[in-house]
Write an enzyme that holds these catalytic residues in place. Structure first.
Site, mmCIF file in Angstrom:
data_model
loop_
_atom_site.group_PDB
_atom_site.id
_atom_site.type_symbol
_atom_site.label_atom_id
_atom_site.label_comp_id
_atom_site.label_asym_id
_atom_site.label_seq_id
_atom_site.Cartn_x
_atom_site.Cartn_y
_atom_site.Cartn_z
ATOM 1 N N ARG A 156 0.789 -1.234 0.000
ATOM 2 C CA ARG A 156 0.000 0.000 0.000
ATOM 3 C C ARG A 156 0.825 1.291 0.000
ATOM 4 O O ARG A 156 0.247 2.372 0.102
ATOM 5 C CB ARG A 156 -0.966 0.024 1.194
ATOM 6 C CG ARG A 156 -1.887 -1.168 1.308
ATOM 7 C CD ARG A 156 -2.755 -1.345 0.091
ATOM 8 N NE ARG A 156 -3.824 -2.313 0.313
ATOM 9 C CZ ARG A 156 -4.528 -2.864 -0.668
ATOM 10 N NH1 ARG A 156 -4.251 -2.563 -1.934
ATOM 11 N NH2 ARG A 156 -5.493 -3.723 -0.417
ATOM 12 N N HIS A 173 -3.726 -15.914 -8.546
ATOM 13 C CA HIS A 173 -4.916 -16.323 -7.779
ATOM 14 C C HIS A 173 -5.980 -17.062 -8.599
ATOM 15 O O HIS A 173 -7.089 -16.585 -8.794
ATOM 16 C CB HIS A 173 -5.547 -15.158 -7.032
ATOM 17 C CG HIS A 173 -5.587 -13.839 -7.749
ATOM 18 N ND1 HIS A 173 -5.956 -13.686 -9.060
ATOM 19 C CD2 HIS A 173 -5.273 -12.596 -7.305
ATOM 20 C CE1 HIS A 173 -5.890 -12.417 -9.385
ATOM 21 N NE2 HIS A 173 -5.471 -11.739 -8.347
ATOM 22 N N ASP A 207 -1.678 -12.788 -1.914
ATOM 23 C CA ASP A 207 -2.439 -11.598 -2.305
ATOM 24 C C ASP A 207 -2.767 -10.776 -1.055
ATOM 25 O O ASP A 207 -3.876 -10.247 -0.914
ATOM 26 C CB ASP A 207 -3.701 -11.970 -3.074
ATOM 27 C CG ASP A 207 -4.320 -10.775 -3.799
ATOM 28 O OD1 ASP A 207 -3.702 -9.691 -3.807
ATOM 29 O OD2 ASP A 207 -5.428 -10.922 -4.345
#
Length: 446
Positions: A64, A236, A306
């Site tokens: 982030r 994923h 993830d």
């Protein structure tokens, strides 16, 4: 600086041996199976009854930073990684500003050098119009180019075949794709909104981001890779249908499974709600079982997380409003070892999927195995039943979908480049990781 780890059970390269390991500065200098290793001047760690594993390499995290540091930072999320036995993270480009130029990539590398407590690498993000940046990627420094073929933020969604083919044609290194068909997702959302209101309950998330949306996009990515010769790594995978597109024999086209899709299924929305909302969505029990089966037969090449922290306030709402993603990096290794205890796979296979395979796939120099001369990225884990609670969470967002879950393994120590960064209860914040070096990560690699 020397450390002697005595009497551990080492799992490496499919073997399980009892041995002692000597770390000299940042290198594994000696592995001794038959006798004692020299301990003079070394810090001694008694490791009988514990497993010594290569440090986990997580190929898929969102730290982030920059721009979204109210929910996570490189410092906080690499603390979480170290506490979970993860010694290397590869970070995604959908930050603010997005990492879609090499100048921004270099800025993130400088941040990583200052703030990451584990080893680090950063993907470059693909857009419709940054092909010159992609062509200039150095495969020795960048793990890959992240391509969002499904719904994303800003201009990072690339969903027209002409632009996609150009990227597949010209990318000099591995392409990692997020595969979901945005047109189908938009259609399914409108259909559900017609009956369930503007923000359908999260239990409909796997109906909106459904199996067909995943399969169609993944099939397109696989076809483009086959036609252009690109190296493709699909992030994923969530469905049994998609698994039919992968083969253990095909080394240029590989698949990642993420922890959440191995642990949860549709029934868990009733208990956990938007805490397990992620993209692609967690789907049916049959999909979860197919993914678990594929861990052992080679269709899944590796397991990542993830890891995607959000504040709980951002997780409020339903399919439209609630943020997608969950923090997972701190508990990935204990959770996978617990699945092994339940018979889903073996401990040796956990090490293959989380340590060896990512090192091989990305061509990471000197990491991912317990070998003399390799970097001393190690984790010591011990069987111990415990319940995850908020007090142990290192991530800045301070929650986990695993709160209240019982795990069967604890991470007792973590070493990054020979330095003990986690002692079982605390992080040594003076320890900083190193940038990864890739030696076999070009387009031509296989």
């Amino acid at each position: 600086m020397k450390t002697a780890i005595l009497g551990a059970t080492i799992i490496d390269a499919g073997q399980r041996i009892q041995a002692s390991v000597l770390i000299d500065n940042d290198i594994i200098s000696r592995i001794e199976t038959r006798g004692d290793i020299p301990t003079e001047g070394a810090r001694v760690v008694e490791a009988e009854g514990a497993l010594l594993l290569p440090g986990v390499i997580d190929d898929h995290v969102h730290m982030r930073e920059p721009g979204l540091t109210h929910k996570a930072t490189m410092e906080s999320e690499t603390r979480a990684a170290a506490a979970g036995g993860v010694t290397t993270v590869m970070d995604m480009p959908n930050v603010v500003p997005q990492t879609t130029t090499l100048d921004r990539w270099r800025e993130k590398m400088a941040m990583g050098a200052r703030h990451c407590h584990v080893n680090y690498a950063f993907y470059l993000g693909a857009t419709h119009d940054n092909i010159d940046e992609i062509r200039n990627v150095n495969p020795c420094e960048v793990p890959g180019v992240k391509l969002f073929m499904g719904s994303s933020t800003g201009n990072m969604l690339v969903d027209d075949e002409e632009s996609l083919r150009r990227i597949f044609d010209l990318c000099p290194t591995l392409l990692m794709t997020h595969c979901e068909d945005s047109a189908r997702i938009d259609l399914r959302m409108k259909q559900l909104q017609a009956t369930e209101g503007d923000d359908p309950d999260v239990r409909f998330h796997p109906d909106i981001r459904d199996s067909q949306a995943c399969y169609d996009s993944t099939a397109l990515a696989v076809r483009l890779a086959q036609e252009t010769g690109a190296r493709l790594h699909v992030a994923h995978i969530t469905t049994a249908h998609e698994l039919s597109l992968f083969s253990p024999q095909e080394k240029r086209i590989t698949a990642e499974a993420c922890l959440a899709h191995l642990l949860f299924s549709r029934i868990d929305y009733a208990r956990l709600g938007t805490r397990i909302k992620c993209n692609p969505a967690i789907k049916e029990e049959s999909d979860r079982q197919a993914l678990r089966d594929a861990l052992c037969d080679g269709r899944i090449t590796l397991v990542g997380t993830d890891h995607a922290p959000h504040l709980l306030a951002e997780k409020e709402g339903g399919c439209r409003r609630a943020a997608s993603g969950m923090p997972m990096v701190q508990f990935s290794l204990p959770a996978m070892l617990t699945l092994a205890d339940q018979g889903v796979l073996t401990h040796e296979r956990v090490v293959e999927l989380m340590c060896h395979a990512p090192a091989r796939l990305f061509g990471i120099k000197g990491r991912g195995y317990i070998r003399e001369g390799y970097q001393a990225d190690l984790t010591l884990v011990r069987p111990h039943r415990w319940v995850v609670d908020k007090s142990c969470i290192q991530s800045l967002c301070q929650w986990s979908p695993l709160e209240g879950s019982e795990l069967g393994w604890c991470v007792e120590r973590t070493w990054v480049n020979g330095q003990e960064v986690w002692n079982g209860s605390d992080i040594d914040t003076n320890v900083l990781g190193q940038a990864l070096c890739f030696v076999n990560n070009r387009r031509e690699a296989s």
